[in-house]
Write an enzyme that holds these catalytic residues in place. Structure first.
Site, PDB file in Angstrom:
ATOM      1  N   ASP A  18       0.837  -1.205   0.000  1.00 56.75           N
ATOM      2  CA  ASP A  18       0.000   0.000   0.000  1.00 56.75           C
ATOM      3  C   ASP A  18       0.873   1.255   0.000  1.00 56.75           C
ATOM      4  OD1 ASP A  18      -2.311   1.440  -0.015  1.00 56.75           O
ATOM      5  OD2 ASP A  18      -2.788   1.137   2.103  1.00 56.75           O
ATOM      6  N   ASN A  66     -10.359  -2.581  -6.393  1.00 54.28           N
ATOM      7  CA  ASN A  66      -9.571  -1.699  -7.265  1.00 54.28           C
ATOM      8  C   ASN A  66     -10.248  -1.451  -8.616  1.00 54.28           C
ATOM      9  OD1 ASN A  66      -6.265  -2.827  -6.150  1.00 54.28           O
ATOM     10  ND2 ASN A  66      -7.519  -1.122  -5.451  1.00 54.28           N
TER      11      ASN A  66
HETATM   12  C1  FPP Z   1      -1.639   0.422  -3.376  1.00 54.97           C
HETATM   13  O1  FPP Z   1      -1.246   1.753  -3.550  1.00 54.97           O
HETATM   14  C2  FPP Z   1      -1.189  -0.449  -4.431  1.00 54.97           C
HETATM   15  C3  FPP Z   1      -1.964  -0.946  -5.439  1.00 54.97           C
HETATM   16  C4  FPP Z   1      -3.357  -0.597  -5.639  1.00 54.97           C
HETATM   17  C5  FPP Z   1      -1.483  -1.900  -6.411  1.00 54.97           C
HETATM   18  C6  FPP Z   1      -0.157  -2.545  -6.175  1.00 54.97           C
HETATM   19  C7  FPP Z   1       0.560  -2.554  -7.455  1.00 54.97           C
HETATM   20  C8  FPP Z   1       1.916  -2.494  -7.608  1.00 54.97           C
HETATM   21  C9  FPP Z   1       2.850  -2.546  -6.472  1.00 54.97           C
HETATM   22  C10 FPP Z   1       2.558  -2.361  -8.944  1.00 54.97           C
HETATM   23  C11 FPP Z   1       2.223  -3.402  -9.945  1.00 54.97           C
HETATM   24  C12 FPP Z   1       2.320  -4.780  -9.468  1.00 54.97           C
HETATM   25  C13 FPP Z   1       3.013  -5.758 -10.090  1.00 54.97           C
HETATM   26  C14 FPP Z   1       2.923  -7.157  -9.593  1.00 54.97           C
HETATM   27  C15 FPP Z   1       3.867  -5.476 -11.237  1.00 54.97           C
HETATM   28  P1  FPP Z   1      -2.381   2.861  -3.550  1.00 54.97           P
HETATM   29  O2  FPP Z   1      -2.544   3.314  -4.954  1.00 54.97           O
HETATM   30  O3  FPP Z   1      -3.602   2.357  -2.889  1.00 54.97           O
HETATM   31  O4  FPP Z   1      -1.685   3.956  -2.663  1.00 54.97           O
HETATM   32  P2  FPP Z   1      -2.420   5.058  -1.802  1.00 54.97           P
HETATM   33  O5  FPP Z   1      -3.210   4.328  -0.763  1.00 54.97           O
HETATM   34  O6  FPP Z   1      -1.278   5.830  -1.247  1.00 54.97           O
HETATM   35  O7  FPP Z   1      -3.273   5.858  -2.743  1.00 54.97           O
END
Ligand code: FPP
Length: 238
Positions: A18, A66
């Site tokens: 996250d 998501n």
């Molecule tokens: C949370 O950050 C993360 C995600 C929604 C997706 C995770 C994806 C990756 C780490 C990159 C792609 C994955 C692979 C396997 C190549 P957020 O966007 O919720 O962060 P925030 O809470 O700060 O807005």
């Protein structure tokens, strides 16, 4: 396969990655730059877990929820995932990584799913770390899907309703072939499970860090594992 370097190293580590958005925001960058940086951390995670002798690593890469994000962000994440998979085949072969997925992967865009299937097929006989990507994953959805599969078996007479137990449920989840995670890491400080592996994390230890996922590096993984090991040594004594 590499044996755990330490008996107290978790056999299965699960991670809620996250804070990509917050990482980007704090730098005045678009959210997709955060996801790109997050994908780099995924590479580091696989390497460090393999170095430490962890056998299974499950990453929450895209949740059922998501799908409610803006279309542009979903598109960027799917592109990133596809590119990640495309560039991984050779490296996974060299590093003996086996790729698996859990979640409603049929909901992914065709090109992404095709790439996923391809890498999974190509790495299926690898005997090193198993990297499990949770994609379009939601634990409640997984449990509902499992329940439906069990109901079909009861209906057809293949299964006796009176014999349904914990093992029956576990055997019908997407994770049936994996042991339960021993340790859950969640980055960026939230104290929630967010519909991740609700059944499987029943006995897991939790490690929450305020660092955002793109800032979580090898030394941080080692610290989390060391923290887990210390807890185990302490519990062992009483
Ligand atoms: C949370 O950050 C993360 C995600 C929604 C997706 C995770 C994806 C990756 C780490 C990159 C792609 C994955 C692979 C396997 C190549 P957020 O966007 O919720 O962060 P925030 O809470 O700060 O807005």
């Amino acid at each position: 396969m590499a044996m755990p370097t330490h008996p107290e190293v978790p056999r299965h580590l699960a991670v809620i990655m996250d804070g990509n958005g917050r990482w980007a925001k704090s730098r005045g960058l678009p959210r997709k730059a955060g996801h790109r940086a997050g994908a780099e951390t995924v590479r580091e995670a696989v390497d460090v877990c393999q170095e430490m002798g962890i056998e299974f690593l499950t990453l929450y890469a895209f949740s059922s929820e998501n799908w409610n994000r803006p279309e542009k962000e979903i598109e960027a994440l799917m592109k990133l995932l596809e590119r990640f998979l495309k560039t991984k085949t050779r490296e996974f072969a060299k590093k003996n990584v086996r790729l698996k997925a859990i979640g409603q992967t049929h909901r992914l865009p065709d090109s992404c799913r095709a790439e996923l299937e391809k890498v999974m097929a190509e790495t299926k006989d690898n005997t090193g770390i198993t990297l499990i990507l949770a994609l379009s994953y939601g634990s409640r959805e997984e449990i509902a899907d499992a329940t439906r599969r069990i109901a079909v078996k009861v209906q057809s007479g293949e299964l006796d309703a009176g014999e349904i137990g914990n093992d029956t449920i576990a055997a019908h989840l997407d994770t049936a072939e994996f042991p339960d995670p021993d340790l859950l890491i969640r980055t960026s400080g939230e104290l929630r499970l967010s519909n991740f592996l609700l059944w499987q994390l029943s006995y897991a230890e939790f490690y929450i860090t305020s660092k955002n996922w793109p800032d979580f590096h090898k030394a941080d993984f080692r610290e989390a594992i060391e923290n887990y090991s210390r807890r185990h040594r302490r519990f062992g004594r009483v």
